[in-house]
Design a protein around this motif. Structure first.
Motif, PDB file in Angstrom:
ATOM      1  N   THR A   1      -8.736 -68.114 -41.500  1.00  0.00           N
ATOM      2  CA  THR A   1      -7.656 -69.058 -41.743  1.00  0.00           C
ATOM      3  C   THR A   1      -8.110 -70.193 -42.658  1.00  0.00           C
ATOM      4  O   THR A   1      -9.120 -70.843 -42.405  1.00  0.00           O
ATOM      5  CB  THR A   1      -7.181 -69.650 -40.405  1.00  0.00           C
ATOM      6  N   GLY A   2      -7.373 -70.390 -43.726  1.00  0.00           N
ATOM      7  CA  GLY A   2      -7.682 -71.450 -44.677  1.00  0.00           C
ATOM      8  C   GLY A   2      -8.534 -71.002 -45.840  1.00  0.00           C
ATOM      9  O   GLY A   2      -8.592 -71.676 -46.857  1.00  0.00           O
TER      10      GLY A   2
ATOM     11  N   ALA B   1      -1.472 -67.878 -42.599  1.00  0.00           N
ATOM     12  CA  ALA B   1      -1.877 -68.882 -41.623  1.00  0.00           C
ATOM     13  C   ALA B   1      -1.034 -68.801 -40.357  1.00  0.00           C
ATOM     14  O   ALA B   1      -1.554 -68.893 -39.238  1.00  0.00           O
ATOM     15  CB  ALA B   1      -1.773 -70.280 -42.243  1.00  0.00           C
TER      16      ALA B   1
ATOM     17  N   MET C   1      -2.535 -68.612 -36.466  1.00  0.00           N
ATOM     18  CA  MET C   1      -2.693 -69.931 -35.853  1.00  0.00           C
ATOM     19  C   MET C   1      -1.727 -70.166 -34.708  1.00  0.00           C
ATOM     20  O   MET C   1      -0.683 -69.508 -34.603  1.00  0.00           O
ATOM     21  CB  MET C   1      -2.452 -71.024 -36.913  1.00  0.00           C
TER      22      MET C   1
ATOM     23  N   PHE D   1      -0.704 -74.509 -37.031  1.00  0.00           N
ATOM     24  CA  PHE D   1       0.009 -74.112 -38.240  1.00  0.00           C
ATOM     25  C   PHE D   1       0.796 -75.278 -38.826  1.00  0.00           C
ATOM     26  O   PHE D   1       0.848 -75.452 -40.052  1.00  0.00           O
ATOM     27  CB  PHE D   1       0.958 -72.947 -37.954  1.00  0.00           C
TER      28      PHE D   1
ATOM     29  N   PHE E   1      -1.594 -77.351 -40.705  1.00  0.00           N
ATOM     30  CA  PHE E   1      -1.991 -76.643 -41.919  1.00  0.00           C
ATOM     31  C   PHE E   1      -0.895 -76.745 -42.971  1.00  0.00           C
ATOM     32  O   PHE E   1      -1.162 -77.021 -44.147  1.00  0.00           O
ATOM     33  CB  PHE E   1      -2.276 -75.178 -41.591  1.00  0.00           C
TER      34      PHE E   1
END
Length: 595
Positions: free
Chosen positions: A31-32, A217, A221, A226, A229
Motif C-alpha cells: 500500500t502506497g 489502496a 486498507m 484509506f 490516504f
C-alpha cells in the motif's frame, strides 16, 4: 531487469563466475508503493545450530538488558542546537542517505510487527527454522532500480491498476523520460539551476492514475486508513518505493536518478554516440553507472577498501556458498535469492549511527546563517515530505528546500569549529544522534506509553529485532567468517575492553547477566568494531558482510555493471570536459541537481 542485451559493453579480461539468472515471485505493490513486490528469502549466514554459545541467552532478562544497552547508545554530549564535534567522521553526509537508498533497493517490510518478527513480543526468539521458511523479503534483491522504474508489472495479482500507476512514473508527453516535480515559492533556490527538483506527486498526474492508486489502496486498507490516504494523495510522491520520500535528503537523492535518466536522453539525442535516445538506452546506462558507483564509490567509502577488493577478486564466493547452503536446508520452502539475515537485521544498520541531528543543508537552512535558519534539523527533513505534514497545503516542495549537494558530497567540506553542523556524516560507532532516541512520528498510534517509547527508540528496536530473529552474536559471526577464510582477524573475545574511555558502558557490558562482553549483540558488535578502528569506516567483519552481500547481489545479476566489466570510460555519457562520470559528485552534476 536491465535491458543490456541491446548494447555491447566491453568486458574485462577476468574470468566471470557463471551464475544462473534468479527467479522471482511477483506480488502487487504494498500500500502506497508503486514498484511491484518481488518476494525472496532471508537465511542465516552462520548456519543455525543447536549451539547456545553462538546466541544471546534465551531469557526474558536478556530483553531487559538489551533495552538498557539501547538507552546507553545515545550521544550525551549533544545539545538541542549542536552536536559533539568529536563524533564527526571523514565521510561526506551523502553516504548516510546513499546507504538508505541502497537498502530500499534490496529489502522491504523487514521491520513490521508480525507473527514471524516482533520487537514488542521479542521473547522468546523465533525458531530459526520458522524464520528461514516464513520470513520473506518483499523487494527484489537486485540493484535494478525498481524503486525508480517500478519493476516488472507481471505476476499473480498484478492487474491493470498496478500497470496504470506504474505508467504514472513516466513523463506524460515525453514518453522516454521520467516524470519529475517542480518546486514552488517561497524561494530562493539554493543555486542558479532550475526549479524542477521535486519528486513527482500524485497531484500532477492524470486522473486515471490517481483513481487506479485509490482503488488499490481501498482494497488493502481499513476505511480509516484509506480516508487518510485519500486525503493526502495529492502531495504523496509517485515513486516506486515510498520510503524514498520519508526524509528530504533521500527524496532528493531519488530525484537525482530521475534527472540522470532524463539528462541521458538529452545527451544521446544531442551527441553522435550511436546509441538510440530512448527509454531503454537511458535506463540501461543509468543502471550501469549507478551499479559501478555502488562498488567504487559507496562500498569503498564505508567499507575497508582492502576487504572490498578481496571480495571482488574472489567473486564473492562466500556469498554464493551461503546461498547454496541455504537452498540445501530449505529445499521445500525456499523462494530463492536469499540475503543474509545478519546483513539485513544487523550489519547494514550501521548507517543509523551516521545520521546527524542537524545539517548544513543549503544557504537558506545553513551557512552563512543569514537565511531562514542557521541549520536544518532532522525533524524538518522528515516534515518536508509527502507524509510529513509540511506539504499538506501547497502539495509541492518549496524552492528553498531544494538541497545543495555541494555540502553533502565532499565537494565543499566544512568542519564544525564555528558551532554549526559539519559537512560530514557522524562516525560509525556506538553513539547515535539524540533524535533517534525519540524518532519523529514513530509510535504515535501506541496508547501505552512504554510501547510508544520503544517504537521511538531506534537502538532498542534494532537490538530487540536481532534477538527476536535469533541472530548469532558478534563473536559467533566473526568466528565463522574466520573459519571459512573470509576474514583474517580473530573475534573480539571481550568487547568491553574496547571502551576504556566509556567506563559506564564498559562496566555495564561486563556486568550483564547475559554476558554481553563475551556474547555481544551483532549490531552492537559491528558498531563497536568500527569505533575501535576510528569510526570512519566499518571494521573487517562489517566490511566483509556488507561487501559480500553487495558484490554477490551484483554478480548474481548477469546484466550488472560488475558482471559485465563495465567502467564509466566505456559509457557514451560524458561530462562537459569529456571526462567519465566516475564519482557521486559527477553523477549529481550530470543530472543537473548540483552546480
Amino acid at each position: 531487469m536491465a535491458n543490456g542485451n541491446r548494447f555491447s559493453i566491453a568486458r574485462g579480461t577476468e574470468k566471470k563466475r557463471a551464475v544462473p539468472r534468479p527467479s522471482l515471485r511477483a506480488a502487487p505493490p504494498a500500500t502506497g508503493d508503486v514498484a511491484v513486490d518481488e518476494e525472496a528469502d532471508f537465511g542465516y549466514f552462520v548456519p543455525p545450530l543447536d549451539a547456545p554459545e553462538n546466541y544471546l541467552p534465551n531469557t526474558a532478562e536478556t530483553i531487559g538488558e538489551l533495552d538498557e544497552l539501547g538507552e546507553m547508545l545515545i550521544d550525551v554530549v549533544a545539545t538541542p542546537t549542536s552536536e559533539d564535534p568529536t563524533e564527526d567522521s571523514t565521510l561526506p553526509p551523502v553516504f548516510t542517505y546513499w546507504g538508505q537508498f541502497l537498502d530500499h533497493e534490496l529489502t522491504a517490510r523487514t521491520d513490521r510487527e508480525g507473527a514471524i518478527s516482533s520487537m514488542v513480543n521479542a521473547h522468546p526468539p523465533v525458531a530459526s527454522s520458522t524464520v528461514e521458511s516464513q520470513f520473506r523479503n518483499a523487494r527484489s534483491p537486485r540493484f535494478d532500480l525498481d524503486s525508480v522504474y517500478g519493476g516488472s508489472a507481471v505476476g499473480e495479482g498484478v492487474g491493470a491498476d498496478v500497470v496504470k500507476v506504474i505508467s504514472g512514473l513516466r513523463h506524460p508527453t515525453l514518453k522516454d523520460k521520467m516524470r519529475v516535480g517542480t518546486a514552488i515559492e517561497p524561494g530562493p533556490l539554493p543555486d542558479s539551476l532550475d526549479q524542477h527538483r521535486d519528486l513527482p506527486r500524485y497531484g500532477q498526474v492524470q486522473s486515471s492514475v490517481r483513481e487506479a492508486a485509490l482503488r488499490l489502496a481501498q482494497a488493502a486498507m481499513t476505511p480509516e486508513a484509506f480516508q487518510k490516504f485519500s486525503d493526502t494523495l495529492p502531495q504523496r510522491a509517485i515513486i516506486g518505493d515510498n520510503r524514498n520520500d520519508e526524509n528530504l535528503v533521500v527524496a532528493q537523492f531519488h530525484l537525482s536518478f530521475l534527472r540522470f535518466h532524463n539528462k541521458a536522453i538529452d545527451y544521446l539525442a544531442s551527441h553522435d554516440t550511436g546509441w538510440i535516445a530512448d527509454f531503454s538506452s537511458a535506463q540501461a546506462l543509468t543502471r550501469l553507472h549507478y551499479q559501478w558507483l555502488i562498488v567504487e564509490g559507496y562500498l569503498k567509502g564505508v567499507c575497508d577498501p582492502v576487504v572490498v577488493d578481496r571480495v571482488v577478486k574472489d567473486r564473492a564466493s562466500h556469498f554464493f556458498k551461503f546461498r547454496a547452503e541455504f537452498d540445501a536446508r530449505r529445499q521445500n520452502t525456499r523462494l530463492g535469492n536469499a540475503l543474509p539475515l545478519e546483513f539485513s537485521a544487523a550489519a547494514y544498520r550501521f548507517g543509523h549511527s551516521m545520521v546527524r541531528a542537524f545539517y548544513d543543508y543549503n544557504k537558506i537552512f545553513g551557512r552563512p546563517g543569514t537565511g531562514f535558519l542557521p541549520r536544518a534539523t532532522l525533524q524538518l527533513l522528515f516534515e518536508f515530505t509527502g507524509g510529513g505534514g509540511r506539504l499538506d497545503t501547497e502539495k509541492k516542495l518549496p524552492k528553498n528546500w531544494i538541497i545543495d549537494w555541494t555540502r553533502f558530497t565532499g565537494v565543499d567540506p566544512h568542519d564544525g569549529s564555528d558551532g554549526e553542523p559539519a559537512r560530514f556524516a557522524r562516525k560509525i560507532d556506538t553513539e547515535l544522534a539524540p533524535p533517534l532516541h525519540t524518532m519523529f512520528k514513530e509510535g504515535e498510534d501506541q496508547a501505552d506509553q512504554q510501547l510508544k517509547e520503544l517504537f521511538k527508540n531506534l537502538a532498542r528496536r534494532n537490538l530487540r529485532r536481532g534477538y527476536n530473529l535469533r541472530l548469532p552474536t558478534g563473536q559467533a559471526l566473526h568466528k565463522h567468517l574466520k573459519q571459512i577464510g573470509a576474514v583474517e582477524s580473530s573475534p573480539i573475545q571481550d568487547v568491553s575492553a574496547l571502551f576504556a574511555t566509556k567506563p559506564d558502558l564498559q562496566n555495564f557490558l561486563a556486568g550483564t547477566t547475559s554476558r554481553f562482553h563475551e556474547r555481544a549483540p551483532l549490531w552492537f558488535y559491528i558498531l563497536a568494531e568500527a569505533e575501535a578502528a576510528g569510526g570512519n569506516r566499518l571494521g573487517e567483519v562489517g566490511s566483509c558482510l556488507v561487501a559480500l552481500t553487495f558484490v554477490g547481489v551484483l554478480l548474481a545479476d548477469p546484466d550488472s555493471a560488475l558482471s559485465r566489466g563495465f567502467t564509466p570510460d566505456q559509457s557514451p555519457l560524458k561530462m562537459p570536459d569529456n571526462s567519465p562520470i566516475d564519482s557521486i559528485a559527477k553523477w549529481m552534476r550530470f543530472a543537473a541537481v548540483m552546480q
